[in-house]
Design an enzyme around this catalytic site. Structure first.
Site, PDB file in Angstrom:
ATOM      1  N   LYS A 211       8.631   8.507  -4.712  1.00  0.00           N
ATOM      2  CA  LYS A 211       8.206   7.678  -3.450  1.00  0.00           C
ATOM      3  C   LYS A 211       6.899   8.384  -2.600  1.00  0.00           C
ATOM      4  O   LYS A 211       6.021   7.448  -2.400  1.00  0.00           O
ATOM      5  CB  LYS A 211       9.253   7.824  -2.449  1.00  0.00           C
ATOM      6  CG  LYS A 211       8.817   7.281  -0.941  1.00  0.00           C
ATOM      7  CD  LYS A 211       8.543   5.740  -1.046  1.00  0.00           C
ATOM      8  CE  LYS A 211       7.842   5.459   0.110  1.00  0.00           C
ATOM      9  NZ  LYS A 211       8.509   4.294   0.950  1.00  0.00           N
ATOM     10  N   CYS A 265       3.156   4.516   6.245  1.00  0.00           N
ATOM     11  CA  CYS A 265       3.368   5.182   5.090  1.00  0.00           C
ATOM     12  C   CYS A 265       2.268   5.940   4.547  1.00  0.00           C
ATOM     13  O   CYS A 265       2.503   7.280   4.433  1.00  0.00           O
ATOM     14  CB  CYS A 265       3.799   3.952   4.094  1.00  0.00           C
ATOM     15  SG  CYS A 265       5.337   2.986   4.678  1.00  0.00           S
TER      16      CYS A 265
HETATM   17  N1  SAJ Z   1      -6.000  -0.500   2.688  1.00  0.00           N
HETATM   18  C1  SAJ Z   1      -7.299  -0.179   2.586  1.00  0.00           C
HETATM   19  N2  SAJ Z   1      -7.611  -0.511   1.160  1.00  0.00           N
HETATM   20  C2  SAJ Z   1      -6.773  -1.167   0.467  1.00  0.00           C
HETATM   21  C3  SAJ Z   1      -5.612  -1.311   0.791  1.00  0.00           C
HETATM   22  C4  SAJ Z   1      -5.139  -0.802   1.950  1.00  0.00           C
HETATM   23  O1  SAJ Z   1      -7.996   0.167   3.485  1.00  0.00           O
HETATM   24  O2  SAJ Z   1      -7.608  -1.547  -0.491  1.00  0.00           O
HETATM   25  C5  SAJ Z   1      -5.301  -0.015   4.110  1.00  0.00           C
HETATM   26  C6  SAJ Z   1      -4.816  -1.127   4.808  1.00  0.00           C
HETATM   27  O3  SAJ Z   1      -5.615  -1.976   5.653  1.00  0.00           O
HETATM   28  C7  SAJ Z   1      -3.780  -0.420   6.005  1.00  0.00           C
HETATM   29  C8  SAJ Z   1      -3.137   0.784   4.884  1.00  0.00           C
HETATM   30  O4  SAJ Z   1      -4.351   0.982   3.969  1.00  0.00           O
HETATM   31  O5  SAJ Z   1      -4.427   0.126   6.841  1.00  0.00           O
HETATM   32  C9  SAJ Z   1      -2.016   0.561   4.356  1.00  0.00           C
HETATM   33  O6  SAJ Z   1      -1.710  -0.594   3.762  1.00  0.00           O
HETATM   34  P1  SAJ Z   1      -0.989  -0.989   2.321  1.00  0.00           P
HETATM   35  O7  SAJ Z   1      -0.944  -2.616   2.348  1.00  0.00           O
HETATM   36  O8  SAJ Z   1      -1.754  -0.331   1.256  1.00  0.00           O
HETATM   37  O9  SAJ Z   1       0.378  -0.219   2.197  1.00  0.00           O
HETATM   38  P2  SAJ Z   1       1.600  -0.119   3.353  1.00  0.00           P
HETATM   39  O10 SAJ Z   1       1.389   1.016   3.955  1.00  0.00           O
HETATM   40  O11 SAJ Z   1       1.571  -1.392   4.061  1.00  0.00           O
HETATM   41  O12 SAJ Z   1       2.852  -0.257   2.328  1.00  0.00           O
HETATM   42  C10 SAJ Z   1       2.884   1.108   1.423  1.00  0.00           C
HETATM   43  C11 SAJ Z   1       3.162   0.602   0.027  1.00  0.00           C
HETATM   44  N3  SAJ Z   1       2.864   1.592  -0.956  1.00  0.00           N
HETATM   45  C12 SAJ Z   1       2.394   1.269  -2.250  1.00  0.00           C
HETATM   46  O13 SAJ Z   1       1.450   0.263  -2.279  1.00  0.00           O
HETATM   47  C13 SAJ Z   1       2.178   2.420  -3.128  1.00  0.00           C
HETATM   48  C14 SAJ Z   1       4.520   0.003  -0.074  1.00  0.00           C
HETATM   49  O14 SAJ Z   1       4.729  -0.580  -1.432  1.00  0.00           O
HETATM   50  C15 SAJ Z   1       5.651   1.043   0.373  1.00  0.00           C
HETATM   51  O15 SAJ Z   1       6.729   0.669   0.478  1.00  0.00           O
HETATM   52  C16 SAJ Z   1       5.051   1.376   1.982  1.00  0.00           C
HETATM   53  O16 SAJ Z   1       3.710   1.878   1.888  1.00  0.00           O
HETATM   54  C17 SAJ Z   1       6.098   2.245   2.547  1.00  0.00           C
HETATM   55  O17 SAJ Z   1       7.222   1.783   3.408  1.00  0.00           O
HETATM   56  O18 SAJ Z   1       6.008   3.572   2.250  1.00  0.00           O
END
Ligand code: SAJ
Length: 428
Positions: A211, A265
């Site tokens: 995870k 996360c």
């Molecule tokens: N972000 C970027 N660039 C990107 C993608 C995201 O800057 O290309 C930023 C977003 O704006 C945000 C942050 O990253 O601030 C996180 O967003 P996210 O959509 O990537 O992820 P989370 O935190 O909402 O959810 C993640 C997910 N993990 C993965 O994709 C590996 C989700 O599957 C997990 O269940 C979750 O963390 C968790 O609960 O751990």
């Protein structure tokens, strides 16, 4: 050995937050009698009235259905059950880049008080490697029962993405780490009731680490994109175009830069993975790069506001990502704090967030008299903003887009000074 029974086990989900409530609702609509426990009495009171406090597509219907069928019972105390699912927050420690496990400790302690032979305890919360083995099991064993003999233990980390939680909980593969075969079998059966994904079985510590590795992989990839953005600004090209082109390579998949990484996360889990490691330079560097982005954004803002007396800034978006109501660890908050430190007047608007540590104001009030609009979160609701509308409210017509969301040429042609993060050739 965990005792065998043909009767459907009763389930108690501890922690009705972003993952606990959806999980409880799924069990409750797939053949199980579920008690949903939360320390927050307001949550229990809302659910008792049939009100769902989370904004997740599809969740409300499931919760309503299970409340109506009485297969989900909200409760302010942990009720003796056959299976306990711990879905409590595991935040970063207040003073150090390491985990704060007090809610897991409290939950395990409370379960120890009601645990009986044949029960199963499933940890869903994200935790550092070896937490189940070294911390949770000893607390559960304070009951006088022995793990693996009297009761089962497994770790089934949630992997769903906020904003699409229900779909991902149902369709994503699941990793289950278990203490022994009996725990693995029982846990698999429970999750198979609603999951269409493949269920992979492993041991407790591997599941904990998997995870953390998943979220660290994503954090690192975003850090790379953010570093590319800074480099592209210096070179004088658009990082957005460069990434788009690079991603046509069959083995390249760079993520998107932005104002920083928020949420509960990605901004947290890499620290859990590295907290006891001396060999994690890359992971720590990625965290630092992502954490540096709000200051980078404010650096741009500072240049754009140069020469303006008593500047006012409008921040659009307090959520950590688009179309969610969650502002935990949001880069917008850091941008706001840094802006205030510089003595700027700041107004923040968000169409989704309700609970926020700072004031949220209507969009027009945020823009009224502002010298700079910072687009921090690209909510769909901002799609309709036009230069004509915004011009009528702002004092100086300036936009800083941290998400490559607006069409700069349209705004420039309307007389705006526009900067887009990672676009080196454009500017003041
Ligand atoms: N972000 C970027 N660039 C990107 C993608 C995201 O800057 O290309 C930023 C977003 O704006 C945000 C942050 O990253 O601030 C996180 O967003 P996210 O959509 O990537 O992820 P989370 O935190 O909402 O959810 C993640 C997910 N993990 C993965 O994709 C590996 C989700 O599957 C997990 O269940 C979750 O963390 C968790 O609960 O751990």
């Amino acid at each position: 050995m965990v005792a065998k029974s043909n009767k459907q086990p009763t389930v108690c989900v501890i922690g009705l937050g972003y993952m606990g409530l959806p999980t409880a609702a799924l069990f409750a609509t797939h053949g199980y009698k579920v008690t949903g426990y939360d320390v927050d009495k307001r949550k229990i009171a809302s659910l008792a009235k049939g009100e769902v406090y989370l904004d997740e597509p599809g969740l409300k219907e499931l919760v309503e259905k299970s409340l109506k069928a009485k297969t989900l019972t909200p409760s302010s105390k942990i009720v003796q059950s056959d299976v306990y699912v711990i879905a409590v927050p595991t935040p970063l420690h207040e003073t150090a880049q390491r985990s704060e496990l007090k809610f897991v400790i409290l939950a395990a302690g409370a379960i120890a008080g009601v645990l009986k032979k044949g029960d199963l305890v499933i940890l869903e919360s994200t935790v550092p490697p070896k937490t189940s083995e070294k911390m949770m099991i000893p607390i559960l064993e304070s009951s006088g029962l022995t793990a693996g003999i009297d009761f089962g233990v497994s770790h089934c980390p949630e992997r769903a993405i906020p904003g699409n939680t229900m779909h991902e909980l149902i369709n994503n593969d699941r990793v289950i780490g278990a203490l022994d075969d009996a725990s693995a079998k029982k846990t698999k059966k429970l999750y198979e009731s609603f999951s269409h994904g493949h269920i992979h079985l492993t041991d407790l510590t591997t599941a904990e680490t998997v995870k953390l590795m998943e979220n660290t992989f994503r954090d690192l990839n975003i850090a790379l994109a953010n570093e590319f953005a800074k480099i592209s600004e210096q070179i004088g090209i658009s990082v957005w175009e460069a990434i788009h082109l690079a991603n046509h390579h069959p083995r390249v998949k760079i993520l998107q830069p932005g104002p920083g990484v928020g949420g509960h996360c990605l901004a947290v889990d890499p620290w859990f993975l590295t907290e006891d490691s001396i060999d994690a330079r890359l992971i720590r560097a990625a965290r630092e790069i992502n954490d540096s982005m709000p200051a980078h954004v404010v650096g741009h803002a500072e240049q754009m506001l140069d020469g303006i007396n008593h500047p006012k800034v409008a921040i659009l978006g307090a959520a950590y990502k688009p179309n969610v109501d969650d502002s935990r660890e949001s880069p917008s908050t850091r941008i706001l704090e840094l802006a205030k430190k510089r003595g700027w007047q700041v107004g923040v608007h968000d169409p989704h967030v309700i609970h926020y540590a700072h004031d949220l104001i209507p969009l027009d009030d945020a823009l009224k008299g502002a010298d700079l609009m910072i687009l921090a979160t690209h909510h769909d609701a901002y799609r309709d903003l036009t230069p004509d509308y915004v011009r009528g409210l702002m004092r100086a017509c300036q936009v800083l887009d941290t998400r490559n969301y607006i069409e700069p040429e349209i705004w420039r042609n309307a007389g705006f000074n526009v900067r887009v993060l990672g676009r080196g050739q454009v500017g003041s």
